[in-house]
Write a protein that holds these residues in place. Sequence first.
Motif, PDB file in Angstrom:
ATOM      1  N   PHE A 110       0.913  -1.149   0.036  1.00  0.00           N
ATOM      2  CA  PHE A 110       0.108  -0.056  -0.091  1.00  0.00           C
ATOM      3  C   PHE A 110       0.877   1.290  -0.103  1.00  0.00           C
ATOM      4  CE2 PHE A 110      -3.400  -2.683   1.260  1.00  0.00           C
ATOM      5  CZ  PHE A 110      -4.542  -2.278   0.179  1.00  0.00           C
ATOM      6  N   THR A 111       2.044   1.256   0.749  1.00  0.00           N
ATOM      7  CA  THR A 111       2.801   2.341   0.570  1.00  0.00           C
ATOM      8  C   THR A 111       3.390   2.513  -0.932  1.00  0.00           C
ATOM      9  OG1 THR A 111       3.700   2.090   2.924  1.00  0.00           O
ATOM     10  CG2 THR A 111       5.142   3.162   1.512  1.00  0.00           C
ATOM     11  N   ALA A 112       3.755   1.499  -1.685  1.00  0.00           N
ATOM     12  CA  ALA A 112       4.287   1.731  -2.890  1.00  0.00           C
ATOM     13  C   ALA A 112       3.019   2.244  -3.539  1.00  0.00           C
ATOM     14  CB  ALA A 112       4.621   0.109  -3.447  1.00  0.00           C
ATOM     15  N   MET A 113       1.919   1.640  -3.640  1.00  0.00           N
ATOM     16  CA  MET A 113       0.889   2.068  -4.388  1.00  0.00           C
ATOM     17  C   MET A 113       0.382   3.458  -4.091  1.00  0.00           C
ATOM     18  SD  MET A 113      -3.204   1.275  -3.907  1.00  0.00           S
ATOM     19  CE  MET A 113      -3.569   2.592  -2.700  1.00  0.00           C
ATOM     20  N   TRP A 114       0.536   3.943  -2.890  1.00  0.00           N
ATOM     21  CA  TRP A 114       0.248   5.302  -2.685  1.00  0.00           C
ATOM     22  C   TRP A 114       1.518   6.274  -3.256  1.00  0.00           C
ATOM     23  CZ3 TRP A 114      -3.275   8.640  -1.795  1.00  0.00           C
ATOM     24  CH2 TRP A 114      -2.894   9.996  -1.542  1.00  0.00           C
ATOM     25  N   GLY A 115       2.660   5.967  -3.271  1.00  0.00           N
ATOM     26  CA  GLY A 115       3.666   6.420  -4.104  1.00  0.00           C
ATOM     27  C   GLY A 115       3.237   6.483  -5.736  1.00  0.00           C
ATOM     28  N   VAL A 116       2.778   5.734  -6.130  1.00  0.00           N
ATOM     29  CA  VAL A 116       2.474   5.794  -7.522  1.00  0.00           C
ATOM     30  C   VAL A 116       1.251   6.767  -7.684  1.00  0.00           C
ATOM     31  CG1 VAL A 116       1.447   4.523  -9.167  1.00  0.00           C
ATOM     32  CG2 VAL A 116       3.343   3.350  -8.348  1.00  0.00           C
ATOM     33  N   VAL A 117       0.187   6.614  -6.754  1.00  0.00           N
ATOM     34  CA  VAL A 117      -0.907   7.587  -6.863  1.00  0.00           C
ATOM     35  C   VAL A 117      -0.695   8.911  -6.857  1.00  0.00           C
ATOM     36  CG1 VAL A 117      -2.946   8.445  -5.817  1.00  0.00           C
ATOM     37  CG2 VAL A 117      -2.714   5.883  -6.263  1.00  0.00           C
ATOM     38  N   GLU A 118       0.440   9.104  -6.001  1.00  0.00           N
ATOM     39  CA  GLU A 118       0.874  10.727  -5.542  1.00  0.00           C
ATOM     40  C   GLU A 118       1.621  11.082  -6.774  1.00  0.00           C
ATOM     41  OE1 GLU A 118       4.220  12.656  -2.837  1.00  0.00           O
ATOM     42  OE2 GLU A 118       2.803  11.095  -1.566  1.00  0.00           O
ATOM     43  N   SER A 119       2.676  10.523  -7.259  1.00  0.00           N
ATOM     44  CA  SER A 119       3.343  10.884  -8.447  1.00  0.00           C
ATOM     45  C   SER A 119       2.550  11.304  -9.750  1.00  0.00           C
ATOM     46  CB  SER A 119       4.638  10.026  -8.792  1.00  0.00           C
ATOM     47  OG  SER A 119       4.219   8.511  -9.270  1.00  0.00           O
ATOM     48  N   VAL A 120       1.591  10.104  -9.994  1.00  0.00           N
ATOM     49  CA  VAL A 120       0.788  10.378 -11.017  1.00  0.00           C
ATOM     50  C   VAL A 120      -0.276  11.577 -10.905  1.00  0.00           C
ATOM     51  CG1 VAL A 120      -1.147   9.304 -12.572  1.00  0.00           C
ATOM     52  CG2 VAL A 120       1.018   8.002 -11.760  1.00  0.00           C
ATOM     53  N   MET A 121      -0.746  11.687  -9.600  1.00  0.00           N
ATOM     54  CA  MET A 121      -1.743  12.906  -9.308  1.00  0.00           C
ATOM     55  C   MET A 121      -0.852  14.110  -9.515  1.00  0.00           C
ATOM     56  SD  MET A 121      -4.423  11.581  -6.461  1.00  0.00           S
ATOM     57  CE  MET A 121      -5.317  13.236  -6.568  1.00  0.00           C
ATOM     58  N   LEU A 122       0.232  14.046  -9.120  1.00  0.00           N
ATOM     59  CA  LEU A 122       1.018  15.475  -9.352  1.00  0.00           C
ATOM     60  C   LEU A 122       1.839  15.667 -10.559  1.00  0.00           C
ATOM     61  CD1 LEU A 122       2.905  15.255  -5.769  1.00  0.00           C
ATOM     62  CD2 LEU A 122       1.423  17.029  -6.717  1.00  0.00           C
ATOM     63  N   SER A 123       1.736  14.438 -11.651  1.00  0.00           N
ATOM     64  CA  SER A 123       2.627  14.609 -13.047  1.00  0.00           C
ATOM     65  C   SER A 123       1.983  15.792 -13.758  1.00  0.00           C
ATOM     66  CB  SER A 123       2.577  13.304 -13.641  1.00  0.00           C
ATOM     67  OG  SER A 123       1.182  12.958 -13.786  1.00  0.00           O
ATOM     68  N   ASP A 124       0.545  16.101 -13.724  1.00  0.00           N
ATOM     69  CA  ASP A 124      -0.057  17.102 -14.625  1.00  0.00           C
ATOM     70  C   ASP A 124      -0.569  18.027 -13.760  1.00  0.00           C
ATOM     71  OD1 ASP A 124       0.903  15.719 -17.110  1.00  0.00           O
ATOM     72  OD2 ASP A 124      -1.062  14.805 -17.377  1.00  0.00           O
ATOM     73  N   ALA A 125      -0.460  18.162 -12.686  1.00  0.00           N
ATOM     74  CA  ALA A 125      -1.307  19.269 -11.684  1.00  0.00           C
ATOM     75  C   ALA A 125      -0.467  20.613 -11.791  1.00  0.00           C
ATOM     76  CB  ALA A 125      -1.040  18.676 -10.148  1.00  0.00           C
TER      77      ALA A 125
END
Length: 125
Positions: A110-125
Amino acid sequence: MLLFKHIFEAAPQAAALFSFGKVPGFNPLADHSSNPAVVKHATGVVKTVGVAIGMLTQLDSLVPVLKDLGKRHTKYGVVAAHYPIVGGAFLKTLEVGLGAAYTPEVAACFTAMWGVVESVMLSDA
């Protein structure tokens, strides 16, 4: 509700990012389990998280959804520094909810999953 409890414990000032948190007298550290606005928002967040988890094997479909979420959250005033707070609250909520089933392996996933979610959400923000 537990997720928002953990978010507001870690960062009470985050309440100001939500319409319900802008209501005069809103106390982020109070019990909001009977506040309809908080309950509605928390329910929506948990449903969205469930959909995202269900789409983890369909990244081509999930990535655009996460990018859109990131853009929308930027419009609400969410900045990169907020993501670790929410991520920590998310992980703490899972730990409490899963109890003994929240093993080190589950935590790592879940920590790894959150890292992916965070990086993707921030990628185009």
